[in-house]
Motif scaffolding. Structure first.
Motif, PDB file in Angstrom:
ATOM      1  N   ALA A   1       0.684 -10.325   0.885  1.00  0.00           N
ATOM      2  CA  ALA A   1       0.116 -10.627  -0.436  1.00  0.00           C
ATOM      3  C   ALA A   1      -1.388 -10.341  -0.474  1.00  0.00           C
ATOM      4  O   ALA A   1      -1.949 -10.135  -1.540  1.00  0.00           O
ATOM      5  CB  ALA A   1       0.384 -12.088  -0.790  1.00  0.00           C
ATOM      6  N   SER A   2      -2.034 -10.348   0.697  1.00  0.00           N
ATOM      7  CA  SER A   2      -3.494 -10.213   0.712  1.00  0.00           C
ATOM      8  C   SER A   2      -3.977  -8.797   0.991  1.00  0.00           C
ATOM      9  O   SER A   2      -5.155  -8.515   0.828  1.00  0.00           O
ATOM     10  CB  SER A   2      -4.105 -11.098   1.805  1.00  0.00           C
ATOM     11  N   ILE A   3      -3.075  -7.911   1.415  1.00  0.00           N
ATOM     12  CA  ILE A   3      -3.534  -6.611   1.927  1.00  0.00           C
ATOM     13  C   ILE A   3      -4.170  -5.733   0.843  1.00  0.00           C
ATOM     14  O   ILE A   3      -4.957  -4.853   1.131  1.00  0.00           O
ATOM     15  CB  ILE A   3      -2.386  -5.854   2.664  1.00  0.00           C
TER      16      ILE A   3
ATOM     17  N   VAL B   1      -5.266   5.057   6.316  1.00  0.00           N
ATOM     18  CA  VAL B   1      -5.920   3.889   5.684  1.00  0.00           C
ATOM     19  C   VAL B   1      -5.015   2.669   5.822  1.00  0.00           C
ATOM     20  O   VAL B   1      -5.461   1.560   6.134  1.00  0.00           O
ATOM     21  CB  VAL B   1      -6.209   4.176   4.179  1.00  0.00           C
ATOM     22  N   ILE B   2      -3.706   2.878   5.585  1.00  0.00           N
ATOM     23  CA  ILE B   2      -2.748   1.777   5.675  1.00  0.00           C
ATOM     24  C   ILE B   2      -2.778   1.169   7.072  1.00  0.00           C
ATOM     25  O   ILE B   2      -2.861  -0.042   7.238  1.00  0.00           O
ATOM     26  CB  ILE B   2      -1.311   2.252   5.332  1.00  0.00           C
ATOM     27  N   ARG B   3      -2.737   2.041   8.081  1.00  0.00           N
ATOM     28  CA  ARG B   3      -2.742   1.543   9.471  1.00  0.00           C
ATOM     29  C   ARG B   3      -3.965   0.676   9.736  1.00  0.00           C
ATOM     30  O   ARG B   3      -3.880  -0.393  10.334  1.00  0.00           O
ATOM     31  CB  ARG B   3      -2.700   2.725  10.450  1.00  0.00           C
TER      32      ARG B   3
ATOM     33  N   LEU C   1       0.837  -1.212   0.000  1.00  0.00           N
ATOM     34  CA  LEU C   1       0.000   0.000   0.000  1.00  0.00           C
ATOM     35  C   LEU C   1       0.868   1.258   0.000  1.00  0.00           C
ATOM     36  O   LEU C   1       0.549   2.241  -0.665  1.00  0.00           O
ATOM     37  CB  LEU C   1      -0.924   0.000   1.220  1.00  0.00           C
ATOM     38  N   ARG C   2       2.004   1.195   0.719  1.00  0.00           N
ATOM     39  CA  ARG C   2       2.901   2.373   0.743  1.00  0.00           C
ATOM     40  C   ARG C   2       3.480   2.637  -0.647  1.00  0.00           C
ATOM     41  O   ARG C   2       3.625   3.773  -1.057  1.00  0.00           O
ATOM     42  CB  ARG C   2       4.039   2.161   1.744  1.00  0.00           C
ATOM     43  N   PHE C   3       3.800   1.545  -1.369  1.00  0.00           N
ATOM     44  CA  PHE C   3       4.342   1.726  -2.724  1.00  0.00           C
ATOM     45  C   PHE C   3       3.331   2.459  -3.617  1.00  0.00           C
ATOM     46  O   PHE C   3       3.676   3.026  -4.628  1.00  0.00           O
ATOM     47  CB  PHE C   3       4.686   0.375  -3.360  1.00  0.00           C
ATOM     48  N   ARG C   4       2.059   2.375  -3.243  1.00  0.00           N
ATOM     49  CA  ARG C   4       1.018   3.056  -4.031  1.00  0.00           C
ATOM     50  C   ARG C   4       0.622   4.389  -3.445  1.00  0.00           C
ATOM     51  O   ARG C   4      -0.393   4.958  -3.849  1.00  0.00           O
ATOM     52  CB  ARG C   4      -0.228   2.182  -4.074  1.00  0.00           C
ATOM     53  N   HIS C   5       1.348   4.850  -2.448  1.00  0.00           N
ATOM     54  CA  HIS C   5       1.061   6.140  -1.817  1.00  0.00           C
ATOM     55  C   HIS C   5      -0.349   6.221  -1.259  1.00  0.00           C
ATOM     56  O   HIS C   5      -0.988   7.263  -1.311  1.00  0.00           O
ATOM     57  CB  HIS C   5       1.306   7.305  -2.801  1.00  0.00           C
ATOM     58  N   VAL C   6      -0.851   5.109  -0.725  1.00  0.00           N
ATOM     59  CA  VAL C   6      -2.148   5.134  -0.045  1.00  0.00           C
ATOM     60  C   VAL C   6      -1.950   5.929   1.252  1.00  0.00           C
ATOM     61  O   VAL C   6      -0.862   5.931   1.829  1.00  0.00           O
ATOM     62  CB  VAL C   6      -2.609   3.680   0.261  1.00  0.00           C
ATOM     63  N   GLU C   7      -3.010   6.616   1.672  1.00  0.00           N
ATOM     64  CA  GLU C   7      -2.908   7.426   2.901  1.00  0.00           C
ATOM     65  C   GLU C   7      -2.511   6.587   4.103  1.00  0.00           C
ATOM     66  O   GLU C   7      -3.024   5.484   4.266  1.00  0.00           O
ATOM     67  CB  GLU C   7      -4.280   8.020   3.216  1.00  0.00           C
TER      68      GLU C   7
END
Lengths: 233, 225
Positions: free
Chosen positions: B135-137, B97-99, B88-94
């Motif tokens: 892999a599932s996140i 949201v990631i947490r 998710l970080r590689f996609r710059h998700v907030e």
């Protein structure tokens, strides 16, 4: 001929391993969960790492041969053929035996994982070492190859063979069962008595048999099948 | 459907194959092409000839999760929490949201207690679960697991299998040498020398394999009783 682990102690952070045992001639099976210390004990027995306390005494034999869990750790040749030569063996015979003759010119790391494992095991077994230590030899092998390995191990009538494994189904007949349990090496005794006391890390078919009051002669699935069918009749 | 057509790639030769939704176990001898097939379905490799389509789109246009046979070879970060968050970080998700997503998937797979641990200190089974969480996140459409059970003991493998069930990917493909694990899938695909020899429900595929060592060993014992 004997390998003695004299009051071995080894620790890493808060993880500990203890072993005090004698391994005589025959085939020994050492069970245990992932992370229980099987590989570490295998390395200590082979003399590749030194214990913090205690010693390993190899009586009446020369060096130990260790087959590592991950076969790529053994690779030293650029081609499959060179790899076999690096063990001091004649490639044609070994490769024919393991059905890899067509891949003589292939790079070892381009083989499938199971193929590489079977190549390394074939080389190691061909050396007929007096002390043979196998760390997870069944990992990555398909059932046909596991059976072939069992046959090869059964042909080893001399020396000491120690198999560290969590394999659940396809196993060779063994003489003694051990287990790495909570950091200690536990001796479950000789087969078939050992099967009654083995517990949770025993192969599924052994637990299946013990739960039904069936007494197989050894740890192979064929032994369970034979005992079960006999009880049935 | 995952549709493969006219595939020629290394050892694989598959004229046509349609994989249904659900769990598909891929079985076969060493070198039969299991990993190669999984790599094509995951988009890790592109076939020399032929096409792979997942619900009409190429694998590289789909969300795919991959769990490697050696989970530690895929681990990039030192801290477990960072590893699971990485797709998710590689996609710059907030970050908020990631947490939330990391907390949710970790709870689901019962590994919340590992989040602050160092990835290199984990046991083999824990690494497999962290890999599965990573892999599932992204909620992949296809989750591919390449023989991650071969280095796990029976108890750890059984726990991992149970938890894999918690991940609800529309397509799950896994290869294994544990035929009882394969028999728990919705469909079984049996490969031999790069060719598909059988595909269908586990009962049907394994009854065709009865005379081989691929038949689940405990089934034979139960029949004996």
């Amino acid at each position: 001929m004997q390998v003695t682990l004299a009051d071995i102690r080894f620790s890493r952070d808060d993880w500990r391993l203890e072993a005090d045992a004698d391994f005589g001639r025959g085939i020994h099976f050492v069970a245990g969960a992932v992370g229980s210390g099987k590989s570490t004990l295998a390395l200590i027995m082979a003399g590749l790492i030194a214990p913090d306390e205690g010693s390993v005494v190899r009586d009446g034999m020369n060096a130990a041969m260790l087959s590592l869990q991950f076969p790529e750790s053994h690779v030293t040749g650029w081609t499959v053929e060179e790899e076999v030569r690096s063990w001091g063996l004649e490639p044609a015979t070994v490769l024919r035996d393991v059905n890899l003759a067509e891949k003589a010119g292939t790079r070892p790391l381009e083989l499938s994982r199971g193929e590489l494992k079977r190549l390394e095991l074939a080389c190691i077994l061909a050396l007929k070492s007096e002390l043979l230590i196998l760390d997870e030899p069944f990992c990555s092998l398909d059932c046909v190859q596991k059976r072939t390995l069992c046959r090869r191990l059964a042909e080893r009538t001399a020396g000491i063979t120690i198999i560290f494994s969590h394999e659940q189904y396809i196993l060779p007949a063994v003489d003694t069962v051990w287990e790495m349990k909570e950091g200690r090496l536990v001796n479950h005794g000789t087969v078939p008595h050992a099967l009654e006391v083995w517990g949770d890390t025993a192969p599924l078919h052994i637990r299946w048999a013990v739960a039904r009051g069936i007494h197989p002669a050894n740890i192979r699935i064929e032994d369970v099948q034979e005992a079960a069918c006999r009880t049935c009749d | 459907m995952i549709e493969l057509e006219g595939i020629r790639h290394h050892i694989l030769a598959i004229p046509r194959l349609s994989l249904e939704k659900g769990r598909t176990a891929v079985i076969g001898a060493n070198g039969s092409g299991k990993t190669t097939l999984l790599e094509l379905c995951a988009g890790i490799a592109v076939p020399h000839r032929g096409n792979v389509l997942i619900d009409g789109r190429g694998p590289r246009s789909c969300e795919v999760g991959w769990v490697c046979e050696f989970p530690d070879r895929n681990l990039l970060f030192e801290r477990v929490g960072d590893e699971i968050a990485s797709p998710l970080r590689f996609r710059h998700v907030e970050e908020a949201v990631i947490r939330e997503r990391v907390a949710c998937i970790s709870e689901h797979l019962a590994i919340s207690h590992l989040l602050e641990r160092r990835t290199r200190d984990l046991s083999g089974g824990e690494k497999a679960l962290v890999s599965l969480a990573t892999a599932s996140i992204t909620h992949p459409q296809v989750l591919v697991i390449d023989e991650a059970d071969s280095h796990l003991d029976a108890a750890t493998a059984a726990r991992t299998y149970d938890l894999v069930e918690e991940v609800q990917a529309p397509y799950m493909l896994y290869c294994t040498q544990d035929m009882h694990h394969a028999a728990a899938a919705d469909h079984v695909l049996y490969l031999a020398q790069g060719r598909i020899c059988a595909y269908g429900p586990p009962d049907a595929v394994f009854s065709a394999l009865r005379k081989t060592c691929f038949y689940p060993p405990l089934w034979r014992l139960d029949q004996c009783r």
